[in-house]
Design a protein around this motif. Structure first.
Motif, mmCIF file in Angstrom:
data_model
loop_
_atom_site.group_PDB
_atom_site.id
_atom_site.type_symbol
_atom_site.label_atom_id
_atom_site.label_comp_id
_atom_site.label_asym_id
_atom_site.label_seq_id
_atom_site.Cartn_x
_atom_site.Cartn_y
_atom_site.Cartn_z
ATOM 1 N N THR A 81 38.881 52.297 36.202
ATOM 2 C CA THR A 81 37.834 51.406 36.706
ATOM 3 C C THR A 81 36.896 51.079 35.551
ATOM 4 O OG1 THR A 81 36.408 53.235 37.380
ATOM 5 C CG2 THR A 81 37.946 52.375 39.038
ATOM 6 N N ASN A 82 36.188 49.989 35.679
ATOM 7 C CA ASN A 82 35.254 49.557 34.642
ATOM 8 C C ASN A 82 33.931 50.292 34.844
ATOM 9 O OD1 ASN A 82 33.632 48.278 32.798
ATOM 10 N ND2 ASN A 82 34.273 46.216 33.360
ATOM 11 N N ALA A 83 33.786 51.449 34.183
ATOM 12 C CA ALA A 83 32.600 52.293 34.346
ATOM 13 C C ALA A 83 31.311 51.582 33.920
ATOM 14 C CB ALA A 83 32.769 53.587 33.554
ATOM 15 N N GLU A 84 31.408 50.607 33.027
ATOM 16 C CA GLU A 84 30.213 49.893 32.567
ATOM 17 C C GLU A 84 29.510 49.155 33.705
ATOM 18 O OE1 GLU A 84 30.665 47.437 29.123
ATOM 19 O OE2 GLU A 84 31.893 48.924 28.101
ATOM 20 N N ASN A 93 28.867 38.612 36.428
ATOM 21 C CA ASN A 93 28.328 37.256 36.384
ATOM 22 C C ASN A 93 28.432 36.660 34.987
ATOM 23 O OD1 ASN A 93 26.077 38.721 38.465
ATOM 24 N ND2 ASN A 93 27.077 36.878 39.187
ATOM 25 N N GLU A 94 28.152 37.461 33.992
ATOM 26 C CA GLU A 94 28.100 36.975 32.612
ATOM 27 C C GLU A 94 29.487 36.705 32.034
ATOM 28 O OE1 GLU A 94 26.001 40.185 30.786
ATOM 29 O OE2 GLU A 94 24.094 39.655 31.734
ATOM 30 N N SER A 95 30.463 37.522 32.410
ATOM 31 C CA SER A 95 31.799 37.447 31.802
ATOM 32 C C SER A 95 32.856 37.906 32.799
ATOM 33 C CB SER A 95 31.810 38.329 30.542
ATOM 34 O OG SER A 95 33.062 38.313 29.924
ATOM 35 N N PRO A 96 33.102 37.117 33.866
ATOM 36 C CA PRO A 96 33.988 37.595 34.931
ATOM 37 C C PRO A 96 35.423 37.870 34.487
ATOM 38 C CG PRO A 96 33.455 35.269 35.237
ATOM 39 C CD PRO A 96 32.580 35.781 34.136
ATOM 40 N N PHE A 97 35.884 37.213 33.417
ATOM 41 C CA PHE A 97 37.282 37.379 33.004
ATOM 42 C C PHE A 97 37.463 38.349 31.838
ATOM 43 C CE2 PHE A 97 37.013 33.062 34.823
ATOM 44 C CZ PHE A 97 37.820 33.280 35.930
ATOM 45 N N GLU A 98 36.377 38.809 31.244
ATOM 46 C CA GLU A 98 36.480 39.715 30.093
ATOM 47 C C GLU A 98 35.765 41.027 30.391
ATOM 48 O OE1 GLU A 98 38.475 39.233 27.575
ATOM 49 O OE2 GLU A 98 39.012 37.229 28.283
ATOM 50 N N ASP A 99 34.459 41.085 30.132
ATOM 51 C CA ASP A 99 33.697 42.324 30.303
ATOM 52 C C ASP A 99 33.483 42.704 31.767
ATOM 53 O OD1 ASP A 99 33.452 42.396 27.538
ATOM 54 O OD2 ASP A 99 31.506 41.388 27.548
ATOM 55 N N GLY A 100 33.607 41.741 32.680
ATOM 56 C CA GLY A 100 33.317 41.982 34.089
ATOM 57 C C GLY A 100 34.512 42.340 34.948
ATOM 58 N N TRP A 101 35.612 42.782 34.338
ATOM 59 C CA TRP A 101 36.766 43.206 35.146
ATOM 60 C C TRP A 101 36.371 44.395 36.021
ATOM 61 C CZ3 TRP A 101 38.859 48.105 34.286
ATOM 62 C CH2 TRP A 101 38.472 48.759 33.112
ATOM 63 N N LEU A 102 37.052 44.568 37.154
ATOM 64 C CA LEU A 102 36.690 45.625 38.099
ATOM 65 C C LEU A 102 37.547 46.880 37.949
ATOM 66 C CD1 LEU A 102 36.133 43.493 41.316
ATOM 67 C CD2 LEU A 102 34.455 44.189 39.600
ATOM 68 N N PHE A 103 38.891 46.705 37.960
ATOM 69 C CA PHE A 103 39.763 47.872 37.850
ATOM 70 C C PHE A 103 41.130 47.458 37.323
ATOM 71 C CE2 PHE A 103 40.227 46.250 42.147
ATOM 72 C CZ PHE A 103 41.579 46.376 42.455
ATOM 73 N N ARG A 104 41.877 48.474 36.893
ATOM 74 C CA ARG A 104 43.252 48.265 36.433
ATOM 75 C C ARG A 104 44.179 49.079 37.316
ATOM 76 N NH1 ARG A 104 40.949 48.400 30.630
ATOM 77 N NH2 ARG A 104 40.864 46.172 30.230
ATOM 78 N N MET A 105 45.394 48.586 37.463
ATOM 79 C CA MET A 105 46.356 49.313 38.278
ATOM 80 C C MET A 105 47.769 49.144 37.755
ATOM 81 S SD MET A 105 46.184 47.000 41.777
ATOM 82 C CE MET A 105 47.222 48.060 42.747
ATOM 83 N N LYS A 106 48.611 50.095 38.122
ATOM 84 C CA LYS A 106 50.037 50.030 37.829
ATOM 85 C C LYS A 106 50.704 49.487 39.083
ATOM 86 C CE LYS A 106 53.981 52.745 36.442
ATOM 87 N NZ LYS A 106 54.499 54.030 36.009
ATOM 88 N N PRO A 107 51.339 48.311 38.983
ATOM 89 C CA PRO A 107 51.950 47.713 40.174
ATOM 90 C C PRO A 107 53.094 48.566 40.726
ATOM 91 C CG PRO A 107 51.799 46.109 38.384
ATOM 92 C CD PRO A 107 51.471 47.459 37.810
ATOM 93 N N ALA A 108 53.166 48.650 42.044
ATOM 94 C CA ALA A 108 54.293 49.319 42.689
ATOM 95 C C ALA A 108 55.552 48.477 42.494
ATOM 96 C CB ALA A 108 54.006 49.528 44.174
ATOM 97 N N ASN A 109 55.385 47.147 42.501
ATOM 98 C CA ASN A 109 56.502 46.225 42.324
ATOM 99 C C ASN A 109 55.989 45.009 41.554
ATOM 100 O OD1 ASN A 109 58.663 44.497 42.470
ATOM 101 N ND2 ASN A 109 58.841 44.558 44.701
ATOM 102 N N ALA A 110 56.350 44.912 40.292
ATOM 103 C CA ALA A 110 55.853 43.823 39.444
ATOM 104 C C ALA A 110 56.219 42.443 39.992
ATOM 105 C CB ALA A 110 56.377 43.986 38.024
#
Length: 130
Positions: A81-84, A93-110
């Motif tokens: 998760t993005n602890a920042e 708000n400032e950078s929704p596609f770069e610094d403002g990401w929420l979480f990362r995951m490993k897909p069950a099925n790509a």
């Protein structure tokens, strides 16, 4: 019109998904979504290690206007998760596609990524909602 980078996939509920080189995916909310919400004051992401099913509410963002659920765009396991965002939710708000990401995951099925919208389809979806 809000920004919708061509290299991302999108959901009808305004999440974006970026496939990383290691096969994981990074997830956040779109520029359009953060514009509608206004200034974010709180972000609650899913815990690392949790398993998510596609379409289930897994996170919450709160703004000065409203609280909104964030939905898992695909099924899989949360890896980070993005602890920042705990101390700086405004990064969404400032950078929704770069610094403002929420979480990362490993897909069950790509292959599930193929069901998501590309930037053009998402732009048409936003237009139809307006």
């Amino acid at each position: 019109m809000s920004e919708a980078p061509k290299d991302l996939k999108y959901t009808r509920s305004h999440e974006w998904v970026r496939t990383e080189d290691d096969g994981t995916v990074t997830i956040g909310i779109t520029d359009h979504a953060q514009e509608l919400l206004g200034d974010l004051v709180f972000v609650e992401a899913p815990e690392a290690g949790s398993s998510l099913e596609a379409g289930t509410a897994c996170a919450t963002v709160e703004s000065v206007k409203a609280a909104s659920d964030i939905y898992a765009p695909i099924g899989g396991e949360v890896t980070e998760t993005n602890a920042e965002l705990e101390d700086s939710p405004e990064k969404v708000n400032e950078s929704p596609f770069e610094d403002g990401w929420l979480f990362r995951m490993k897909p069950a099925n790509a292959a599930d990524l193929d069901a998501l919208m590309d930037a053009d389809a998402y732009a048409a979806h936003v237009e139809a909602e307006s």
